[in-house]
Design an enzyme around this catalytic site. Structure first.
Site, short mmCIF file in Angstrom:
data_model
loop_
_atom_site.label_atom_id
_atom_site.label_comp_id
_atom_site.label_asym_id
_atom_site.label_seq_id
_atom_site.Cartn_x
_atom_site.Cartn_y
_atom_site.Cartn_z
N ASP A 460 -0.91 2.90 0.14
CA ASP A 460 -0.64 2.15 -1.09
C ASP A 460 0.51 2.79 -1.86
O ASP A 460 0.91 3.94 -1.59
CB ASP A 460 -1.92 2.15 -1.95
N ASP A 530 -3.11 -8.49 -4.56
CA ASP A 530 -4.41 -8.13 -5.11
C ASP A 530 -5.17 -9.36 -5.58
O ASP A 530 -6.34 -9.27 -5.96
CB ASP A 530 -4.24 -7.16 -6.29
C1 GLA Z 1 -4.01 -1.27 -5.42
C2 GLA Z 1 -4.33 -2.05 -4.16
C3 GLA Z 1 -5.79 -2.44 -4.19
C4 GLA Z 1 -6.64 -1.19 -4.28
C5 GLA Z 1 -6.26 -0.40 -5.51
C6 GLA Z 1 -6.97 0.95 -5.53
O1 GLA Z 1 -4.07 -2.08 -6.54
O2 GLA Z 1 -3.52 -3.17 -4.06
O3 GLA Z 1 -6.12 -3.17 -3.02
O4 GLA Z 1 -6.46 -0.42 -3.11
O5 GLA Z 1 -4.86 -0.15 -5.55
O6 GLA Z 1 -6.66 1.69 -6.63
#
Ligand code: GLA
Length: 711
Positions: A460, A530
């Site tokens: 990420d 997300d």
């Molecule tokens: C980001 C990712 C999510 C999750 C969060 C965790 O927003 O896109 O899928 O992994 O971080 O903090």
């Protein structure tokens, strides 16, 4: 098939030939690389006899035509946006082309060399064609030819794009591109291209949620099924810029390159700056649909690391347990996930350091003893015992100021002296341009993977750059980090993959904040947003698949009301939305009712009967998403047309009336197909001409998956 590269020496014309595209350029009598043609097929004789693009009378006020050079430089009588803008130490600003030969390192690669007649700068234009696709790759190399010891001055490039691409003159032009923001990525926009300059860009240090580094152009007459279309994408995972210029005399040129408007490149004597490649793709017929299929075919054949591999059904803990992961709650989720038929279990954020929320712990990549007293092994072993692969979330480029790492190395983050360090999500960006930082990252990542039998990492990157400085950069060229951070990220991923050949990696940046052909070259799937609302997702997926293959497009079924939108959509529709990509499940399974778990198990099993089509078939976007009262539909077709899968969604049926039969695409007319739902048999011609009855239920959020198998 003619040679990929051919040359007409008397005119200086080069012809690049792909399966159905020709690209021609000419080094003119003054040694300037001029554009001739990018479009349908030409012979070398045709190309040699064509006039230069944009040739024709021009007034002294207009200057040289902008769409005429293979790389638009600044200087002399050029007034368009420069793709290459250099400044020499004495203040001279223009580049003068002087041809300096060419090389063909292999039959498909052409390097055209140019040197400046006075200053020690060599410019190389690179071209590569592929035997099996219509993609033409272009890039540029800038070399300071002064010896490292001759004390020559540095050369500054204020702009160093990869390429200029010119389209043939048309009466009209239209631009298709993707815009977005967090949780609303890759929304396709199709608009007439304004006259003047149009800039698509990211200044975030990443590819960004805001825009995609690609552009699709047509003469305003293409449709999903018909017409000629041109497109280009930049293979780069940092800031970028695409500048399109449309002139009143209907010329169109676009510059594509890494770095946004404020990013410069300084070349020391002996140094070379190689730009990332631009992939240019034209289809002579077949419209936006054919263009997408051609992109998917190219990316599968030449970019994705394991294109033939079928991606497993995944479970991810994020929406279920948030930061509160523990051995017990993950084991419970893993056992339920396994019972649904999930094949890969991923524990998301929260497992390390003091990471109980987003305020602390990033950078301290050891398991949180309060949740994992014996480390991660017990969970990894349990997941493996359940027959699933084991995955973990990581965010290697980030640090919370409240972490041991930051307390030990406050200088490892991007920062400027005398400036506040802006925190976003309470975190700062580690400077991956620094070798000691990438060495640290590789070290803990490789140990994490090896020590815990990790099969999969979700990598990420949860904030853009700010105060993007590197005050103690040894050569005093802080701007380097805009390029070298990205190279550092790519290099750690590449090293990790090389060290662990079975490891698979998901790309994520707060959802789809960093996806581009360079990310696709080194990861296996992408968390594209997300936003897990099943209806919004159809819109995001529509934009994503304009270029990128479905095989990389991860989608989860999560709980209702949806965490991002508050909308409650029935389980079946949620599944059908996610099943049209790489299926995952992300809900809190401990709260699903037995009948929901049962339905989910059936749908996962059904997905497994069609996922070879979804992930490896050809995509036909039958009906675009948009109005909730209209049908949205996609179709996936096996390469040999032996099977096809159709997904259709109708969120709000109007007047209780069924939609018209859905006309399918790409089927041989004389083939006969059996509908696996009801055994009915249809000819290809009937499915193309009359269409398929979807038999949707008369409810809101109606959806269907139809699998047709050839007899
Ligand atoms: C980001 C990712 C999510 C999750 C969060 C965790 O927003 O896109 O899928 O992994 O971080 O903090």
């Amino acid at each position: 098939m003619p040679a990929a590269l051919s040359h007409d020496a008397p005119t200086g014309t080069w012809l690049l030939t792909t399966r159905s595209t020709s690209y021609a350029l000419r080094v003119d009598g003054q040694g300037v690389p001029r554009h001739v043609h990018w479009g349908g097929p030409l012979t070398l004789a045709d190309a040699a006899s064509l006039p230069l693009a944009g040739a024709g009378p021009r007034s002294s006020f207009d200057g040289r035509t902008a769409a005429s050079e293979e790389l638009s430089v600044d200087g002399a009588d050029r007034y368009g946006p420069p793709a290459l803008r250099v400044r020499f130490a004495d203040g001279t600003r223009a580049l003068t082309w002087q041809a300096d030969g060419h090389e063909q390192p292999d039959p498909r690669t052409l390097l055209l060399r140019f040197r400046d007649p006075h200053y020690p700068l060599r410019t190389t234009l690179g071209y590569r064609v592929h035997p099996d696709t219509d993609v033409i790759e272009r890039w540029t190399e800038l070399t300071h030819t002064g010896g490292a010891d001759d004390r020559a001055d540095d050369i500054l490039a204020l702009r160093a794009d990869s390429a200029t691409l010119s389209l043939p003159a048309r009466d009209d032009y239209r631009l298709s591109h993707a815009v977005g923001q967090w949780a609303a990525e890759t929304q396709l926009r199709r608009t007439p291209l304004p006259y003047g300059e149009t800039v698509l860009t990211s200044r975030t240090g990443t590819t960004s949620h805001l825009a995609q580094p690609w552009a699709i152009l047509d003469a305003g007459d293409a449709t999903e099924e018909h017409g000629q279309v041109w497109s280009a994408a930049l293979a780069w995972s940092g800031s970028w810029q695409i500048t399109l210029l449309r002139t009143p005399d209907n010329q169109l040129a676009l510059n594509l390159g890494a770095g946004h408007d404020a990013v410069t490149v300084t070349l020391r004597p002996g140094e070379t700056h190689t730009t990332p490649p631009v992939l240019a793709l034209h289809v002579a017929e077949g419209g936006f649909g054919a263009l997408s299929r051609a992109w998917h075919a190219h990316l599968r054949a030449h970019v994705l690391p394991h294109p033939r591999e079928t991606r497993p059904v995944l479970y991810n803990s994020w929406e279920a347990t948030g930061f509160g992961v523990t051995l017990d709650n993950q084991k419970r989720l893993a056992s339920l996930a396994a019972s649904l038929g999930v094949e890969l279990f991923v524990m998301d954020d929260g497992w390390f350091g003091a990471r109980r929320d987003d305020h602390a712990g990033l950078g301290d990549w050891t398991p949180y003893p309060g949740a994992f007293p014996d480390g991660l092994r017990p969970l990894a072993d349990e997941v493996h015992r359940l027959g699933m692969a084991f995955g973990l979330w990581v965010e290697p480029e980030m640090v919370n100021p409240d972490s041991d790492l930051h307390r030990a190395h406050p200088d490892w983050v991007l920062h400027f002296p005398h400036r506040h360090r802006t925190e976003l999500r309470h975190q700062l960006v580690l400077n991956f341009a620094r070798p000691e930082v990438t060495a640290w990252a590789f070290d803990w990542l490789t140990r994490l993977v090896a020590d815990n039998d990790v099969d999969y990492l979700k990598w990420d990157m949860n904030r853009p750059f700010s105060e993007a400085g590197w005050p103690d950069e040894p050569s005093g060229r802080g701007d380097r980090l805009w390029f070298d951070h990205v190279r550092g990220y790519h290099a750690v991923v590449d090293r990790l993959r090389a060290a662990h050949p079975r490891l698979r990696i998901e790309a994520c940046s707060g959802g789809g904040g960093r996806v581009d052909p360079a990310v696709l070259a080194r990861t296996d799937q992408v968390w594209i947003s997300d936003n897990t609302d099943a209806a919004d997702r159809l819109v995001i997926q529509h934009g994503y698949t304009q270029l990128y293959p479905v095989r990389t497009m991860a989608a989860w079924v999560t709980d209702v009301p949806n965490q991002q939108t508050g909308r409650s959509i029935p389980l079946r529709f949620r599944f059908h939305s996610a099943m049209s990509g790489v299926l995952g499940v992300g809900g809190d399974l401990t709260r699903w009712r037995p009948e929901e778990l049962k339905e989910a198990e059936q749908l996962v099993a059904e997905y497994k009967t069609v996922r070879h089509l979804v992930q490896h078939g050809e995509l036909f976007r039958l009906r675009p998403p948009g109005d909730l009262q209209r049908l949205t539909a996609v179709q996936y077709l096996a390469a040999d047309a032996a099977e096809t899968a159709v997904f259709a969604w109708l969120p709000q049926p109007r007047f209780g009336l069924p939609p018209a039969p859905l006309r399918l695409a790409g089927l041989p007319r004389d083939a006969r197909y059996r509908d696996q739902r009801n055994g009915r048999v249809h000819s290809g011609a009937a499915l193309l001409e009359r269409g398929l009855d979807l038999d949707l239920p008369h409810t809101d959020w109606a959806s269907a998956l139809v699998h047709l198998v050839r007899l």
